[in-house]
Design an enzyme around this catalytic site. Structure first.
Site, PDB file in Angstrom:
ATOM      1  N   LYS A 179       0.841  -1.207   0.000  1.00  0.00           N
ATOM      2  CA  LYS A 179       0.000   0.000   0.000  1.00  0.00           C
ATOM      3  C   LYS A 179       0.869   1.246   0.000  1.00  0.00           C
ATOM      4  CE  LYS A 179      -2.057   2.938   2.807  1.00  0.00           C
ATOM      5  NZ  LYS A 179      -2.057   4.066   1.872  1.00  0.00           N
ATOM      6  N   GLU A 254       9.312   1.787  10.726  1.00  0.00           N
ATOM      7  CA  GLU A 254      10.330   2.781  10.346  1.00  0.00           C
ATOM      8  C   GLU A 254       9.659   4.138  10.443  1.00  0.00           C
ATOM      9  OE1 GLU A 254      13.489   2.450   9.563  1.00  0.00           O
ATOM     10  OE2 GLU A 254      13.502   0.262   9.662  1.00  0.00           O
ATOM     11  N   CYS A 288      13.305  11.501   6.053  1.00  0.00           N
ATOM     12  CA  CYS A 288      13.236  11.072   7.462  1.00  0.00           C
ATOM     13  C   CYS A 288      14.569  11.295   8.169  1.00  0.00           C
ATOM     14  CB  CYS A 288      12.824   9.617   7.547  1.00  0.00           C
ATOM     15  SG  CYS A 288      13.851   8.541   6.544  1.00  0.00           S
ATOM     16  N   GLU A 389       9.240  16.712  14.495  1.00  0.00           N
ATOM     17  CA  GLU A 389       9.610  16.558  13.090  1.00  0.00           C
ATOM     18  C   GLU A 389       8.821  17.559  12.253  1.00  0.00           C
ATOM     19  OE1 GLU A 389       8.452  12.858  11.219  1.00  0.00           O
ATOM     20  OE2 GLU A 389      10.414  12.699  10.283  1.00  0.00           O
TER      21      GLU A 389
HETATM   22  P1  NAP Z   1       1.883   8.694   7.544  1.00  0.00           P
HETATM   23  O1  NAP Z   1       0.841   9.748   7.489  1.00  0.00           O
HETATM   24  O2  NAP Z   1       2.113   8.004   8.828  1.00  0.00           O
HETATM   25  O3  NAP Z   1       1.497   7.650   6.404  1.00  0.00           O
HETATM   26  C1  NAP Z   1       2.343   6.591   6.042  1.00  0.00           C
HETATM   27  C2  NAP Z   1       1.518   5.516   5.375  1.00  0.00           C
HETATM   28  O4  NAP Z   1       0.618   4.978   6.326  1.00  0.00           O
HETATM   29  C3  NAP Z   1       0.678   6.019   4.213  1.00  0.00           C
HETATM   30  O5  NAP Z   1       0.624   5.030   3.222  1.00  0.00           O
HETATM   31  C4  NAP Z   1      -0.668   6.193   4.883  1.00  0.00           C
HETATM   32  O6  NAP Z   1      -1.740   6.132   3.993  1.00  0.00           O
HETATM   33  C5  NAP Z   1      -0.694   5.005   5.798  1.00  0.00           C
HETATM   34  N1  NAP Z   1      -1.663   5.089   6.877  1.00  0.00           N
HETATM   35  C6  NAP Z   1      -2.221   6.187   7.442  1.00  0.00           C
HETATM   36  N2  NAP Z   1      -3.064   5.806   8.438  1.00  0.00           N
HETATM   37  C7  NAP Z   1      -3.035   4.449   8.503  1.00  0.00           C
HETATM   38  C8  NAP Z   1      -3.672   3.473   9.309  1.00  0.00           C
HETATM   39  N3  NAP Z   1      -4.548   3.808  10.271  1.00  0.00           N
HETATM   40  N4  NAP Z   1      -3.415   2.174   9.085  1.00  0.00           N
HETATM   41  C9  NAP Z   1      -2.543   1.799   8.122  1.00  0.00           C
HETATM   42  N5  NAP Z   1      -1.899   2.683   7.316  1.00  0.00           N
HETATM   43  C10 NAP Z   1      -2.142   3.993   7.507  1.00  0.00           C
HETATM   44  O7  NAP Z   1       3.296   9.247   7.082  1.00  0.00           O
HETATM   45  P2  NAP Z   1       3.603  10.142   5.813  1.00  0.00           P
HETATM   46  O8  NAP Z   1       3.181  11.528   6.115  1.00  0.00           O
HETATM   47  O9  NAP Z   1       3.102   9.478   4.583  1.00  0.00           O
HETATM   48  O10 NAP Z   1       5.207  10.034   5.762  1.00  0.00           O
HETATM   49  C11 NAP Z   1       6.031  10.883   6.452  1.00  0.00           C
HETATM   50  C12 NAP Z   1       6.596  10.181   7.665  1.00  0.00           C
HETATM   51  O11 NAP Z   1       7.315   9.017   7.262  1.00  0.00           O
HETATM   52  C13 NAP Z   1       7.600  11.028   8.400  1.00  0.00           C
HETATM   53  O12 NAP Z   1       7.384  10.932   9.785  1.00  0.00           O
HETATM   54  C14 NAP Z   1       8.933  10.408   8.018  1.00  0.00           C
HETATM   55  O13 NAP Z   1       9.971  10.631   8.934  1.00  0.00           O
HETATM   56  C15 NAP Z   1       8.559   8.970   7.930  1.00  0.00           C
HETATM   57  N6  NAP Z   1       9.556   8.220   7.146  1.00  0.00           N
HETATM   58  C16 NAP Z   1      10.420   7.394   7.817  1.00  0.00           C
HETATM   59  C17 NAP Z   1      11.398   6.703   7.119  1.00  0.00           C
HETATM   60  C18 NAP Z   1      12.380   5.799   7.815  1.00  0.00           C
HETATM   61  O14 NAP Z   1      13.164   5.146   7.138  1.00  0.00           O
HETATM   62  N7  NAP Z   1      12.377   5.716   9.127  1.00  0.00           N
HETATM   63  C19 NAP Z   1      11.499   6.866   5.734  1.00  0.00           C
HETATM   64  C20 NAP Z   1      10.604   7.722   5.089  1.00  0.00           C
HETATM   65  C21 NAP Z   1       9.633   8.394   5.814  1.00  0.00           C
HETATM   66  P3  NAP Z   1      -2.363   7.417   3.255  1.00  0.00           P
HETATM   67  O15 NAP Z   1      -1.329   8.465   3.234  1.00  0.00           O
HETATM   68  O16 NAP Z   1      -2.627   6.859   1.946  1.00  0.00           O
HETATM   69  O17 NAP Z   1      -3.562   7.792   4.028  1.00  0.00           O
END
Ligand code: NAP
Length: 495
Positions: A179, A254, A288, A389
């Protein structure tokens, strides 16, 4: 274009289909607000159907019995096809995320290296023999696929993050439901089509696209899922872990980072200036492991910050498709609002705005979600802008007087993803690197990684590791097989 989605993009059990309830979503180019695609938006029922397909393919097909040589060859074929379609997929990634084409091309080369790495690693994997001190006993540890995996990726590195999961999961022999983020699905759709072309059997690699809020729980609250690998924000990760807990599903997280970049006075000045700028402003800070906290020795701080300013101001931001752009817009208008809010918050907390901080007024940027490189000086660790963040192009500056204080500041975070230390003193570099509680520490470098070394976080940056041998082990169960070649009575009980 809005409202029509000619090509079905959900892939369930080898069939490409539209959402069962007809839902669609416009995919927006953050550079100008235009609609670049209309895609299916899955319902919770579609999510459950994808898991059932993965379960069926794992339990009933011959996939899990494929040899490591067969799976290794499959991974190499996917890598070959990615190279064939490199330009097309890079363009899709740029249209979706706003990142520059140069970055998108680098991402594709990186994911090719990840497929190649796991193709090689899995091919050499063999049973581990354990010497139990008895020649009549053969004790072996074998590695088997963990089962059905749900793989959830964020929007900042859509292709890269999903491949860090798909490549080892395929190598291990798992089946999966991928997904991507709802706002950046295009490169993942292309990848799944390539995997199909490469010969991944129906049901092994299913694709669901849709809002996490709508389909997330259907994917994670399921007894049919053996493993969830999630990359995204900390609060979403915590929610997923809680939802999956009653099923005792294996969960790898992650999550975010608030990464210190520590610069000592003896560091190579020009290399440090360059690394600090690149470390925080690449991809407009939506990384990230972005080096968003500059922690600098006070004796050089004023001069160093003054030297950063013209470099930050010279960064050319613009449409990622324009070769002249060095960095693109933020992913969406709403994300820009959030980043802007953090600048205001930092100033209200006492930080000094040195450069940036306001969205550009020029007409050419009016329709995109641009935000300039921003530096906030005179920050301290109590500020929210230092601890939370921001995920945007904001550098905060803190000063230190001693090595001990530098380490204390670098560790004063609930996260622990990545850190940098810059000094000419190799013994000090080693001491600081070992003392920092972060999953990756760069010494006199920043932001680089290799498929062969583990990636992941301490603290609220998550658990589990991607990449490297551990990244494969996440998708495997270790099974101990004990064979007695000369069975006889044990004689413990006399009856
Ligand atoms: P996010 O809002 O947490 O979303 C990440 C993914 O989770 C998306 O596909 C989102 O879907 C999905 N999601 C949302 N609610 C969910 C739920 N209740 N159940 C299952 N899946 C759900 O994060 P983002 O804004 O996309 O990404 C930014 C974050 O990712 C930052 O905090 C960044 O630091 C982190 N990140 C970490 C790494 C690492 O290696 N540690 C690498 C890259 C990014 P939808 O968006 O489609 O709703």
């Amino acid at each position: 274009m809005s409202g029509t989605n000619p090509d079905p993009i959900l892939c369930i059990d080898g069939t490409w289909r539209h959402a069962s309830d007809g839902g669609t979503r416009d995919i927006i180019n953050p550079a100008d607000g235009s609609v670049v695609a209309v895609v299916d938006e899955a319902s919770a029922d579609d999510g459950r159907a994808a898991i059932a397909a993965g379960r069926g393919a794992f339990d009933e097909s011959s996939w899990r019995d494929t040899t490591v040589a067969e799976r290794s060859a499959l991974l190499d074929r996917i890598a070959d096809l990615l190279l064939r379609d490199r330009d097309e997929i890079a363009r899709a990634e740029t249209l979706d995320t706003g990142k520059t084409l140069r970055e998108s091309h680098i991402d594709i080369d990186d994911v090719v290296s990840v497929f190649r790495y796991y193709a090689k690693l899995v091919a050499v994997e063999s049973d581990r023999l354990v010497d139990v001190g008895d020649p009549t006993i053969v004790s072996r540890v074998v590695h088997e696929p963990v089962g059905v995996c749900v793989l959830i990726a964020p929007w900042n590195y859509p292709l890269l993050q999903i491949v860090w999961k798909i490549a080892p999961a395929l190598a291990a022999g798992c089946t999966m439901v991928a997904k991507p983020s709802e706002v950046t699905p295009l490169s993942t759709i292309a990848l799944i089509r390539l995997a199909e072309e490469a010969g991944v059997p129906p049901g092994v690699l299913n694709l669901i696209q849709g809002s996490g809020a709508v389909i997330g729980d259907a994917l994670t609250d399921s007894p049919d899922v053996d493993m969830i690998s999630f990359t995204g924000g900390a609060s979403t990760g915590a929610h997923i872990a809680a939802v999956a807990a009653p099923h005792v599903t294996r969960v790898a997280l992650e999550l975010g980072g608030k990464n210190p970049h520590i610069v000592f006075a003896d560091a190579d000045r020009d290399a440090a200036l360059d690394a600090v700028i690149t470390g925080v402003f690449l991809h407009s800070g939506q990384v990230c492991s972005s080096g968003t906290r500059l922690i600098i020795e006070e004796s050089i701080a004023d001069e160093f910050v003054a030297a950063l300013v013209p470099r930050a101001q010279a960064i050319r931001f613009g449409d990622g498709l324009d070769d002249a752009s060095e960095t693109g817009p933020l992913v969406s208008q709403s994300h820009r609002d959030k980043v802007e809010g953090y600048v205001a918050l930092g100033i209200s907390e006492g930080a000094t705005l040195v450069t940036g901080g306001e969205r550009p007024a020029d007409d050419e940027f009016a329709k995109g979600s641009y935000f300039p490189p921003t530096i906030l000086d005179n920050c301290d660790r109590s500020m929210r802008v230092v601890q939370e963040e921001t995920f945007g192009p904001i550098l905060t500056v803190e000063r230190f007087a001693s090595e001990r204080e530098a380490i204390e500041l670098g560790n004063d975070t609930s996260y622990g993803l990545a850190a940098g230390v810059r000094t000419a003193d190799t013994a000090r570099a080693e001491r600081v690197a070992r003392a920092l509680r972060h999953g990756t520490v760069w010494i006199n470098d920043f932001g680089v990684y290799t498929a062969a070394a583990e990636w992941g976080g301490f603290g609220k940056s998550g658990n589990g590791r991607e990449l490297g041998p551990t990244g494969l082990a996440e998708y495997q169960e270790a099974k101990h097989i004990w064979t007695n070649t000369a069975p006889k009575e044990v004689g413990w009980f006399t009856a």
